[in-house]
Each structure stands twice: as structure tokens, then as C-alpha cells.
Design a protein around this motif. Structure first.
Motif, PDB file in Angstrom:
ATOM      1  N   PHE A  50     -43.836 -10.495 -22.663  1.00  0.00           N
ATOM      2  CA  PHE A  50     -41.969  -9.556 -22.675  1.00  0.00           C
ATOM      3  C   PHE A  50     -42.710  -9.448 -24.437  1.00  0.00           C
ATOM      4  O   PHE A  50     -43.561 -10.311 -25.095  1.00  0.00           O
ATOM      5  N   PRO A  51     -41.805  -8.459 -25.049  1.00  0.00           N
ATOM      6  CA  PRO A  51     -41.751  -8.038 -26.401  1.00  0.00           C
ATOM      7  C   PRO A  51     -41.262  -9.237 -27.250  1.00  0.00           C
ATOM      8  O   PRO A  51     -40.207 -10.291 -26.309  1.00  0.00           O
ATOM      9  N   PRO A  52     -41.519  -9.687 -28.756  1.00  0.00           N
ATOM     10  CA  PRO A  52     -40.397 -11.197 -29.152  1.00  0.00           C
ATOM     11  C   PRO A  52     -39.650 -10.483 -29.220  1.00  0.00           C
ATOM     12  O   PRO A  52     -38.607  -9.643 -29.203  1.00  0.00           O
ATOM     13  N   GLN A  53     -38.502 -11.629 -28.610  1.00  0.00           N
ATOM     14  CA  GLN A  53     -37.117 -11.759 -28.345  1.00  0.00           C
ATOM     15  C   GLN A  53     -36.563 -12.460 -29.532  1.00  0.00           C
ATOM     16  O   GLN A  53     -36.518 -13.419 -29.770  1.00  0.00           O
ATOM     17  N   VAL A  63     -34.489 -16.599 -34.973  1.00  0.00           N
ATOM     18  CA  VAL A  63     -35.904 -16.820 -35.015  1.00  0.00           C
ATOM     19  C   VAL A  63     -36.652 -16.279 -33.801  1.00  0.00           C
ATOM     20  O   VAL A  63     -35.775 -16.039 -33.264  1.00  0.00           O
ATOM     21  N   SER A  64     -37.808 -15.608 -34.099  1.00  0.00           N
ATOM     22  CA  SER A  64     -38.329 -14.812 -33.245  1.00  0.00           C
ATOM     23  C   SER A  64     -39.398 -15.364 -32.292  1.00  0.00           C
ATOM     24  O   SER A  64     -40.350 -15.911 -32.383  1.00  0.00           O
ATOM     25  N   ILE A  65     -39.263 -15.088 -30.773  1.00  0.00           N
ATOM     26  CA  ILE A  65     -40.256 -16.072 -29.715  1.00  0.00           C
ATOM     27  C   ILE A  65     -40.408 -14.744 -28.847  1.00  0.00           C
ATOM     28  O   ILE A  65     -39.580 -13.751 -28.169  1.00  0.00           O
ATOM     29  N   ASP A  66     -42.309 -14.899 -28.904  1.00  0.00           N
ATOM     30  CA  ASP A  66     -42.487 -14.419 -28.044  1.00  0.00           C
ATOM     31  C   ASP A  66     -43.046 -14.998 -26.846  1.00  0.00           C
ATOM     32  O   ASP A  66     -43.821 -16.199 -26.876  1.00  0.00           O
ATOM     33  N   THR A  67     -42.840 -14.854 -25.365  1.00  0.00           N
ATOM     34  CA  THR A  67     -43.020 -15.201 -24.295  1.00  0.00           C
ATOM     35  C   THR A  67     -44.206 -15.020 -23.222  1.00  0.00           C
ATOM     36  O   THR A  67     -44.200 -13.621 -23.588  1.00  0.00           O
ATOM     37  N   VAL A  68     -44.915 -15.793 -23.050  1.00  0.00           N
ATOM     38  CA  VAL A  68     -45.681 -15.595 -21.147  1.00  0.00           C
ATOM     39  C   VAL A  68     -45.136 -15.564 -19.948  1.00  0.00           C
ATOM     40  O   VAL A  68     -45.443 -16.475 -20.325  1.00  0.00           O
ATOM     41  N   LEU A  69     -45.126 -15.256 -18.616  1.00  0.00           N
ATOM     42  CA  LEU A  69     -44.572 -15.387 -17.615  1.00  0.00           C
ATOM     43  C   LEU A  69     -45.702 -15.225 -16.663  1.00  0.00           C
ATOM     44  O   LEU A  69     -46.876 -14.085 -16.407  1.00  0.00           O
ATOM     45  N   LYS A 109     -36.689 -28.770 -34.044  1.00  0.00           N
ATOM     46  CA  LYS A 109     -36.622 -29.526 -32.735  1.00  0.00           C
ATOM     47  C   LYS A 109     -37.382 -28.279 -32.046  1.00  0.00           C
ATOM     48  O   LYS A 109     -38.044 -28.789 -31.190  1.00  0.00           O
ATOM     49  N   ALA A 110     -37.015 -26.703 -31.832  1.00  0.00           N
ATOM     50  CA  ALA A 110     -37.653 -26.509 -31.165  1.00  0.00           C
ATOM     51  C   ALA A 110     -38.638 -25.970 -31.589  1.00  0.00           C
ATOM     52  O   ALA A 110     -40.302 -25.811 -30.645  1.00  0.00           O
ATOM     53  N   LEU A 111     -39.534 -26.594 -32.560  1.00  0.00           N
ATOM     54  CA  LEU A 111     -41.040 -26.158 -32.678  1.00  0.00           C
ATOM     55  C   LEU A 111     -41.800 -27.219 -32.441  1.00  0.00           C
ATOM     56  O   LEU A 111     -42.526 -26.684 -31.790  1.00  0.00           O
ATOM     57  N   THR A 112     -40.532 -28.160 -32.382  1.00  0.00           N
ATOM     58  CA  THR A 112     -41.902 -29.583 -31.739  1.00  0.00           C
ATOM     59  C   THR A 112     -41.446 -29.581 -30.470  1.00  0.00           C
ATOM     60  O   THR A 112     -41.689 -30.601 -29.857  1.00  0.00           O
ATOM     61  N   LEU A 141     -44.439 -20.160 -23.805  1.00  0.00           N
ATOM     62  CA  LEU A 141     -43.888 -19.819 -25.597  1.00  0.00           C
ATOM     63  C   LEU A 141     -44.812 -19.326 -26.315  1.00  0.00           C
ATOM     64  O   LEU A 141     -45.503 -19.967 -26.777  1.00  0.00           O
ATOM     65  N   LYS A 142     -45.733 -18.669 -26.930  1.00  0.00           N
ATOM     66  CA  LYS A 142     -46.697 -18.033 -27.307  1.00  0.00           C
ATOM     67  C   LYS A 142     -46.513 -17.601 -28.932  1.00  0.00           C
ATOM     68  O   LYS A 142     -47.427 -18.779 -29.214  1.00  0.00           O
ATOM     69  N   ALA A 143     -45.233 -18.047 -29.088  1.00  0.00           N
ATOM     70  CA  ALA A 143     -44.867 -17.877 -30.790  1.00  0.00           C
ATOM     71  C   ALA A 143     -43.662 -18.327 -31.105  1.00  0.00           C
ATOM     72  O   ALA A 143     -42.727 -17.417 -30.175  1.00  0.00           O
TER      73      ALA A 143
END
Length: 346
Positions: A50-53, A63-69, A109-112, A141-143
Motif C-alpha cells: 500500500f502507498p505511504p499513509q 509520520v508516514s508509514i508504508d505497509t505490506v500485506l 514507541k512506534a519506532l521500537t 510495516l515497511k517504513a
């Protein structure tokens, strides 16, 4: 009329607009104009990125989060009739669930906590997509990209943390080095003290052995009184040799020492010139080597020096002008018996 279905693919067939059956892989026969294929469903696992959200954390940072499903279709009929587009439904469900999870966490906390976020997303998506005939196998979470200003602050914080740890390690190394140096100096001091103690012990043992050897040699040689008197007389100048000595005391034994040395030197003085000449002439005929001649001359010089020292000592004791060795009389020696501890100024 004939449909060949590939492996891991299923066809959903409708008869007159109503679900009829599902064609499995292989050769299948359809009734023309009555049966029709509504949907072709691929049952292999599908990977969707999915594109960054943009997501807001609990500390109000975007923060911008990339996900892979990862998912696959387990029921072709439900995937066809329960939802219009299961792929779009999964994407929107992932975004909303991700915002709910990240919104309850701060940035650090989100980063770790990626593993915790992945498990939470996977549980929520699997529960919701189960009625659609979809099985979510994995969510990653890709990034997670924070804002540029936050990245700079994080880099500074990480740099300061690394500097702090480096300073701590350096201090620990310096402390260990000083401890080892002190231990080494301590051991070296102990070894030096041990060596000095052993050296003193050996020196004392050597001196004791030397003294025993000298004493044993003296007793074995059994010297007469003349030799002892001469040695005693030679030690008198050493008594008065100090720079701070103003007077020195003549011991009682000096009279007996002078008696012995006077007798020895008196016998040598009584030799007449003719006797000495005759002695020289008798020895002149004998051939002497260079070493013998040198030894004889040294002996003569030593005897002359001994005569001079004896005469000077007798003159100082008797108070008379300096006399030769032959002029020392028994009266001079007897005068010493009346004053055994008389002091003479230097």
C-alpha cells in the motif's frame, strides 16, 4: 461448452444469474446460454504494498508509514458475493486499523514496537476479512518516516548517546589501566624489597664468613708480638685522620706496642755499616731477576717508611724532637707507663 480451469484457480459459475457451482482445476462442461462464469478467483497468496499513509502519533507528530500485506482467498464464493472488491476493502481496513494503533503510541514507541504493531494489525484484519473468505497471513510495516526536523533531532540524540557511551567506555578503560598499573607497581615494589632483603642477608653472611676466615687465619698463623705491634702502630694515623678530630687518646696498649716495634727496629739499627756492606757484597754475586730486584727495592722502601713512622710516633709520645729508629730508648717507652691515657693535641 468446455472450460479448462488452471491449477490454483477457481471459476464461480452462475445459472440464469444465480450462483450454481464452482469449477475446480481441470476439464469442466457448461450449458451454453444458461451457465456463465461470474468470477475467476486466484487462490494463491497475494502480496500487496500500500502507498505511504500519514498517521498522527500520540505526541502529535505526523509520520508516514508504508505497509505490506500478505493474504490469500480461501472461499471463492464469499470473496465474490460478500464484498464488492476485497482488495480495496483490505486496504482501507489496514489504513484505519494502523491509524488506531499508531495513534495510541508516541514516536519512540512506534519506532521500537514494530512487532507488536504487526501482530495487532494481523489479528484485526484476520478477524474482519474472515467473513469475506480472505485469510490475512502477514502484515509488515515497511517504513516509518518521521518529519525531517524530527529526524535531525533524533540523529543528534543518537550522536550524543554514542558520545556518552564512548566516554563511559574510555573512563572504564582508563580506570582498568590505572588499576593494572598500580598492581604492577605494587608487585614491583614487593619484589625490589624482597631482592634488597636477600642482598643484605647475603652481604651480611659474606661479611661474617670473611671475618671468620680472617680470625681463623690469624689463629692458624699464630703471629708474634712484633707483627701485632707494627699493625697496631699503622692504625694510629687512621684514628686521627678525621677532619673534625681535635684530639685523640693514646690507649694503654701503646706502650707495649712501641716496646715491640722499638725492639725490632733497634735490632735493625745495630747493624753496622760494614755488616750491611758485607751483606750486599755477598748478594751481589748472585744473579737476580727483574721481579726479585723490584721486590727487594719495595721491601727496602717499606722498611724505611716503617722506621720513619716509628721514630715519629716515639717523638710524639716522649715529647722530644723527632729521633731516628736507633735513638728510641727504653726510657722513652717507660715514660708511657706513667700516663696511660694521656691526650695529645693534633
Amino acid at each position: 461448452m468446455v472450460k479448462v480451469v488452471p491449477q490454483q484457480v477457481e471459476y464461480v459459475v452462475e445459472r440464469l444469474g444465480k450462483y450454481s457451482r464452482t469449477l475446480t482445476p481441470g476439464l469442466n462442461i457448461l450449458v451454453p446460454f444458461i451457465d456463465s462464469v461470474r468470477n475467476k478467483v486466484d487462490k494463491r497468496e497475494v502480496v500487496v504494498s500500500f502507498p505511504p499513509q500519514p498517521v498522527i502519533t500520540s505526541d502529535n507528530l505526523v509520520v508516514s508509514i508504508d505497509t505490506v500485506l500478505y493474504f490469500k482467498v480461501v472461499d471463492s464464493v464469499r470473496a465474490t458475493y460478500e464484498i464488492y472488491s476485497y482488495l480495496q476493502g483490505i486496504e482501507q481496513l489496514t489504513v484505519t486499523t494502523l491509524r488506531n494503533v499508531i495513534g495510541s503510541l508516541d514516536l519512540e514507541k512506534a519506532l521500537t514496537s514494530r512487532d507488536e504493531i504487526n501482530r495487532h494489525l494481523s489479528g484485526v484484519l484476520d478477524e474482519t476479512t474472515g467473513r469475506w473468505g480472505i485469510k490475512v497471513t502477514r502484515v509488515e510495516l515497511k517504513a516509518i518516516e518521521p518529519p525531517p526536523s524530527i529526524r535531525d533531532s533524533m540523529e543528534k540524540q543518537m550522536r550524543a548517546e554514542r558520545d556518552r557511551r564512548a566516554a563511559i567506555l574510555h573512563a572504564e578503560g582508563l580506570k582498568q589501566s590505572q588499576i593494572l598499573t598500580a598492581e604492577g607497581e605494587k608487585q614491583a615494589a614487593v619484589l625490589r624489597a624482597e631482592g634488597e632483603r636477600q642482598s643484605r642477608i647475603l652481604t651480611a653472611e659474606g661479611q661474617a664468613k670473611a671475618i671468620r676466615t680472617v680470625v681463623d687465619s690469624i689463629h692458624a698463623a699464630n703471629p708474634d708480638s712484633k707483627v701485632m705491634a707494627y699493625q697496631y702502630l699503622q692504625s694510629l694515623p687512621q684514628i686521627a685522620a678525621g677532619q673534625s678530630n681535635k684530639l685523640w687518646i693514646v690507649p694503654v696498649e701503646l706502650t707495649r706496642a712501641l716496646e715491640g716495634i722499638g725492639g725490632a727496629l733497634g735490632g735493625m739499627a745495630q747493624l753496622s755499616d760494614a755488616a750491611r756492606t758485607d751483606l750486599v757484597e755477598r748478594n751481589a754475586g748472585q744473579e737476580e731477576s727483574a721481579d726479585v730486584i723490584e721486590a727487594r727495592r719495595s721491601a727496602e722502601n717499606a722498611a724505611a717508611a716503617a722506621n720513619a713512622e716509628a721514630a715519629a710516633a716515639a717523638a710524639q709520645v716522649s715529647g722530644k724532637p723527632q729521633a731516628t729508629a736507633g735513638e728510641i730508648t727504653a726510657e722513652d717507652l717507660a715514660a708511657l707507663d706513667d700516663q696511660p691515657t694521656r691526650e695529645l693535641e693534633r
